[in-house]
Scaffold this motif. Structure first.
Motif, short mmCIF file in Angstrom:
data_model
loop_
_atom_site.label_atom_id
_atom_site.label_comp_id
_atom_site.label_asym_id
_atom_site.label_seq_id
_atom_site.Cartn_x
_atom_site.Cartn_y
_atom_site.Cartn_z
N PRO A 159 0.68 -1.28 -0.11
CA PRO A 159 0.10 0.10 0.09
C PRO A 159 0.98 1.43 0.05
O PRO A 159 2.10 1.07 0.54
N PHE A 160 0.57 2.47 -0.56
CA PHE A 160 0.91 3.70 -0.54
C PHE A 160 -0.16 4.54 -0.58
O PHE A 160 -1.05 4.62 -1.58
N ASP A 161 -0.19 5.36 0.50
CA ASP A 161 -1.39 6.39 0.78
C ASP A 161 -0.82 7.86 0.32
O ASP A 161 -0.12 8.45 1.23
N PHE A 162 -1.39 8.39 -0.70
CA PHE A 162 -0.81 9.82 -1.01
C PHE A 162 -1.83 10.67 -0.57
O PHE A 162 -1.29 11.93 -0.57
N SER A 163 -2.54 10.28 0.44
CA SER A 163 -3.36 11.38 1.17
C SER A 163 -2.65 11.89 2.58
O SER A 163 -2.81 12.85 3.06
N GLN A 164 -1.46 11.14 2.55
CA GLN A 164 -0.45 11.11 3.86
C GLN A 164 0.68 11.71 3.36
O GLN A 164 1.35 12.38 4.13
N ARG A 165 1.01 11.48 2.25
CA ARG A 165 2.61 12.25 1.99
C ARG A 165 2.79 11.93 0.32
O ARG A 165 2.10 11.15 -0.33
N ALA A 166 3.61 12.83 -0.06
CA ALA A 166 4.11 12.88 -1.40
C ALA A 166 4.99 11.45 -1.60
O ALA A 166 5.42 10.96 -0.60
N TYR A 167 5.41 11.03 -3.00
CA TYR A 167 6.41 10.17 -3.03
C TYR A 167 7.79 10.55 -2.68
O TYR A 167 8.10 11.76 -2.58
#
Length: 301
Positions: A159-167
């Motif tokens: 999982p990667f959550d873009f609501s929390q941080r940029a790449y």
């Protein structure tokens, strides 16, 4: 079988499809059926190549040779990531909020494609000989896996959550197909900000946004307009769509990148397909805004 299960889920308005998706992945049921269906239909490599060619044609930014590219919402079959590889991207990062990719289904997505259509779609944006050499290599792979993808320069991060941080690293190009409209509305702005923030100076992002009610887009593409907000909880946003209209997306992108945003395409459906009543919770600027079914939009850093 897939169609029967999909209809059952939709007819019962199952509010936590992501949980079912995760459980199905562990059991090898729901996700496996979905991946098989997509690999032989709209995630076939030739179809995805045509979609990408259209996006690049409208964007007029040149190709992806030597670039680092990132997809949000890669889904079950990572065909669009392979298209970036065919276009010469040095590194392709496919991301999703849940780990749901089925690597093996890429074999079907590649083998069932029409090779000359891939070639003809992509060679306006990359050298013919290089595209053909990369395509021949893909066609020779009999079983895709995480290892074979990494050898091609394709990585899967979920999982990667873009609501929390940029790449974590700067990206040259960010894209999505039919993803942003299924993000819960409260998370849209932080995700868009972090996607844009992931770009290196001069980088760009382009998104093809499907604005219809995915539960009934063939016969009643805007049925969800009629539902009061109390009957359309956030849990439905990922199933049927977040109901944000084209005007909202244009405004958001213009705030992110003033003077560096451009609408690539905007398509409308017939006014007769609109429901008789539009609930007050649906924000729009005009009937044309309500009728807009597909939007392509880009922003440059």
């Amino acid at each position: 079988m897939y169609a029967l299960i999909a209809d059952a889920v939709k007819s019962r308005r199952f509010p936590f499809y992501e949980r079912l998706s995760q459980q199905g992945d562990r059991l090898g049921l729901i996700n496996g059926l979905k991946a098989r269906h997509l690999a032989t239909h709209n995630k076939r490599l030739d179809i995805c190549a045509g979609q990408f060619a259209q996006l690049l044609h409208f964007a007029e930014t040149g190709g992806l040779e030597g670039k680092t590219c990132l997809e949000i919402g890669s889904g079950w079959v990572l065909s669009h990531a392979l298209v970036c590889h065919l276009l010469g991207a040095e590194r392709v990062i496919a991301t999703d909020i849940f780990p749901m990719a089925h690597y093996a289904r890429l074999t079907e997505a590649v083998q069932r494609s029409v090779a000359y259509f891939i070639r003809d779609s992509l060679t306006p944006f990359s050298d013919y000989e290089r595209v053909m050499a990369r395509l021949d290599r893909l066609l020779a792979i009999r079983q895709f896996s995480e290892k074979t993808l990494r050898e091609l320069g394709v990585e899967y991060h979920a999982p990667f959550d873009f609501s929390q941080r940029a790449y974590d690293e700067p990206i040259d190009f960010v894209w999505s197909f039919a993803c942003l409209s299924h993000i819960p509305a409260p998370l849209v702005e932080p995700i868009a900000e972090n996607l844009y923030g992931s770009l290196r100076p001069g980088g760009w992002m382009a998104h093809a946004i499907h604005l219809e009610d995915t539960r009934s887009f063939e016969k009643a593409p805007f049925a969800f307009y009629a539902l009061p907000e109390a009957q359309y909880p956030v849990a439905y946003h990922s199933i049927r769509g977040n109901r944000l209209r084209a005007s909202h997306w244009e405004s958001l992108f213009n705030r992110l990148a003033p003077g560096r945003t451009r609408v690539l395409f905007s398509w409308m459906r017939d006014a007769q397909l609109l429901p008789a009543t539009i609930d007050a919770s649906v924000r729009y600027t005009s009937q044309e805004d309500l009728r807009t079914s597909h939007l392509g939009i880009m922003a440059t850093r």
